[in-house]
Design a protein around this motif. Sequence first.
Motif, PDB file in Angstrom:
ATOM      1  N   LEU A 108       0.835  -1.203   0.000  1.00 53.03           N
ATOM      2  CA  LEU A 108       0.000   0.000   0.000  1.00 53.03           C
ATOM      3  C   LEU A 108       0.873   1.258   0.000  1.00 53.03           C
ATOM      4  O   LEU A 108       0.650   2.182  -0.782  1.00 53.03           O
ATOM      5  N   ILE A 109       1.890   1.273   0.846  1.00 50.43           N
ATOM      6  CA  ILE A 109       2.799   2.419   0.929  1.00 50.43           C
ATOM      7  C   ILE A 109       3.598   2.567  -0.360  1.00 50.43           C
ATOM      8  O   ILE A 109       3.795   3.676  -0.858  1.00 50.43           O
ATOM      9  N   ARG A 110       4.042   1.465  -0.922  1.00 47.89           N
ATOM     10  CA  ARG A 110       4.762   1.519  -2.200  1.00 47.89           C
ATOM     11  C   ARG A 110       3.876   2.133  -3.283  1.00 47.89           C
ATOM     12  O   ARG A 110       4.304   3.020  -4.023  1.00 47.89           O
ATOM     13  N   ASP A 111       2.627   1.697  -3.356  1.00 47.27           N
ATOM     14  CA  ASP A 111       1.703   2.244  -4.353  1.00 47.27           C
ATOM     15  C   ASP A 111       1.426   3.730  -4.114  1.00 47.27           C
ATOM     16  O   ASP A 111       1.330   4.503  -5.059  1.00 47.27           O
ATOM     17  N   ASP A 112       1.307   4.134  -2.839  1.00 49.71           N
ATOM     18  CA  ASP A 112       1.126   5.554  -2.519  1.00 49.71           C
ATOM     19  C   ASP A 112       2.318   6.364  -3.002  1.00 49.71           C
ATOM     20  O   ASP A 112       2.161   7.461  -3.542  1.00 49.71           O
ATOM     21  N   GLY A 113       3.530   5.836  -2.785  1.00 51.06           N
ATOM     22  CA  GLY A 113       4.733   6.531  -3.221  1.00 51.06           C
ATOM     23  C   GLY A 113       4.805   6.658  -4.731  1.00 51.06           C
ATOM     24  O   GLY A 113       5.193   7.701  -5.253  1.00 51.06           O
ATOM     25  N   TYR A 114       4.420   5.611  -5.445  1.00 47.93           N
ATOM     26  CA  TYR A 114       4.405   5.663  -6.908  1.00 47.93           C
ATOM     27  C   TYR A 114       3.383   6.687  -7.396  1.00 47.93           C
ATOM     28  O   TYR A 114       3.612   7.401  -8.355  1.00 47.93           O
ATOM     29  N   ASN A 115       2.226   6.742  -6.738  1.00 45.37           N
ATOM     30  CA  ASN A 115       1.162   7.653  -7.130  1.00 45.37           C
ATOM     31  C   ASN A 115       1.551   9.099  -6.845  1.00 45.37           C
ATOM     32  O   ASN A 115       1.366   9.974  -7.678  1.00 45.37           O
ATOM     33  N   PHE A 137      -1.739  12.014  12.199  1.00 45.63           N
ATOM     34  CA  PHE A 137      -1.451  13.088  11.251  1.00 45.63           C
ATOM     35  C   PHE A 137      -1.729  12.592   9.840  1.00 45.63           C
ATOM     36  O   PHE A 137      -1.763  11.391   9.577  1.00 45.63           O
ATOM     37  N   ASN A 138      -1.949  13.528   8.928  1.00 45.77           N
ATOM     38  CA  ASN A 138      -2.181  13.207   7.525  1.00 45.77           C
ATOM     39  C   ASN A 138      -0.884  13.400   6.757  1.00 45.77           C
ATOM     40  O   ASN A 138      -0.156  14.372   7.006  1.00 45.77           O
ATOM     41  N   ALA A 139      -0.604  12.474   5.815  1.00 51.64           N
ATOM     42  CA  ALA A 139       0.689  12.541   5.142  1.00 51.64           C
ATOM     43  C   ALA A 139       0.659  11.875   3.775  1.00 51.64           C
ATOM     44  O   ALA A 139      -0.244  11.103   3.454  1.00 51.64           O
ATOM     45  N   ARG A 140       1.706  12.187   3.007  1.00 48.77           N
ATOM     46  CA  ARG A 140       1.991  11.538   1.725  1.00 48.77           C
ATOM     47  C   ARG A 140       3.286  10.756   1.879  1.00 48.77           C
ATOM     48  O   ARG A 140       4.143  11.114   2.676  1.00 48.77           O
ATOM     49  N   VAL A 141       3.451   9.746   1.059  1.00 48.33           N
ATOM     50  CA  VAL A 141       4.678   8.942   1.074  1.00 48.33           C
ATOM     51  C   VAL A 141       5.591   9.400  -0.052  1.00 48.33           C
ATOM     52  O   VAL A 141       5.135   9.708  -1.147  1.00 48.33           O
ATOM     53  N   GLY A 142       6.882   9.432   0.237  1.00 51.53           N
ATOM     54  CA  GLY A 142       7.868   9.779  -0.784  1.00 51.53           C
ATOM     55  C   GLY A 142       9.193   9.116  -0.468  1.00 51.53           C
ATOM     56  O   GLY A 142       9.348   8.464   0.560  1.00 51.53           O
ATOM     57  N   GLY A 143      10.156   9.294  -1.350  1.00 45.13           N
ATOM     58  CA  GLY A 143      11.507   8.800  -1.111  1.00 45.13           C
ATOM     59  C   GLY A 143      11.603   7.298  -0.958  1.00 45.13           C
ATOM     60  O   GLY A 143      12.255   6.812  -0.042  1.00 45.13           O
ATOM     61  N   LEU A 144      10.954   6.554  -1.845  1.00 45.87           N
ATOM     62  CA  LEU A 144      11.011   5.091  -1.768  1.00 45.87           C
ATOM     63  C   LEU A 144      12.401   4.592  -2.135  1.00 45.87           C
ATOM     64  O   LEU A 144      12.969   4.986  -3.153  1.00 45.87           O
ATOM     65  N   GLN A 145      12.958   3.717  -1.286  1.00 47.26           N
ATOM     66  CA  GLN A 145      14.263   3.120  -1.565  1.00 47.26           C
ATOM     67  C   GLN A 145      14.267   1.679  -1.070  1.00 47.26           C
ATOM     68  O   GLN A 145      13.656   1.363  -0.049  1.00 47.26           O
ATOM     69  N   TRP A 146      14.982   0.828  -1.797  1.00 46.98           N
ATOM     70  CA  TRP A 146      15.190  -0.548  -1.378  1.00 46.98           C
ATOM     71  C   TRP A 146      16.682  -0.792  -1.297  1.00 46.98           C
ATOM     72  O   TRP A 146      17.447  -0.333  -2.142  1.00 46.98           O
ATOM     73  N   GLU A 147      17.093  -1.503  -0.296  1.00 42.64           N
ATOM     74  CA  GLU A 147      18.493  -1.895  -0.149  1.00 42.64           C
ATOM     75  C   GLU A 147      18.512  -3.413  -0.157  1.00 42.64           C
ATOM     76  O   GLU A 147      18.015  -4.058   0.763  1.00 42.64           O
ATOM     77  N   MET A 148      19.080  -3.981  -1.181  1.00 40.38           N
ATOM     78  CA  MET A 148      19.053  -5.430  -1.342  1.00 40.38           C
ATOM     79  C   MET A 148      20.465  -5.997  -1.372  1.00 40.38           C
ATOM     80  O   MET A 148      20.940  -6.481  -2.383  1.00 40.38           O
TER      81      MET A 148
END
Length: 174
Positions: A108-115, A137-148
């Motif tokens: 869900l958070i990943r999709d919010d970040g993409y949107n 609080f109300n917020a938007r998601v940003g700065g998605l990163q994966w460390e693999m």
Amino acid sequence: MALIDKVLPGYVATLWCQDDANPVPLTDAQLSTWTAQVATIIGTEAGGTGTAGIQVPVETIPAFGSDDAFAAYSVAGARTGAKITTQNQVTSLTITSAWNPADTAQLLIRDDGYNGTIIRTYVIAVYDGTDTVSYAFNARVGGLQWEMATDAEGKFMFTIHPVGGNSYGWSNNT
């Protein structure tokens, strides 16, 4: 609006968010209303029993609350200026969690970040063994990163950016 009135060692803090694909964020008044508002996201007991929220798996809850905000100015031709305190801005939260591509909250958070345009209500629930105190609080998601890394557990990092100035609310179940 209820404020934290005690600090105890060993409290448990969890992060929750609305679980709708198209969420309707709580209003400023609702953010500090426990009954029928925040409680529906996290539930009325430790561990959550809410019907409108989902727990976000996190490694730790980062510092939360508000940051000092200020306006700075200078007069043309002068070397002096001033900083004027304007308000307290809700803190952005940078979250790290173990990546699990099957976790509903992470997807869900990943999709919010993409949107990039979805605003939803997030709640940090602090449980001391007796009471639950929440910070919503109300917020938007940003700065998605994966460390693999090949020799370590995969990590999913993202930042939750509060919107609406200093729109937040404290509430509790007592």
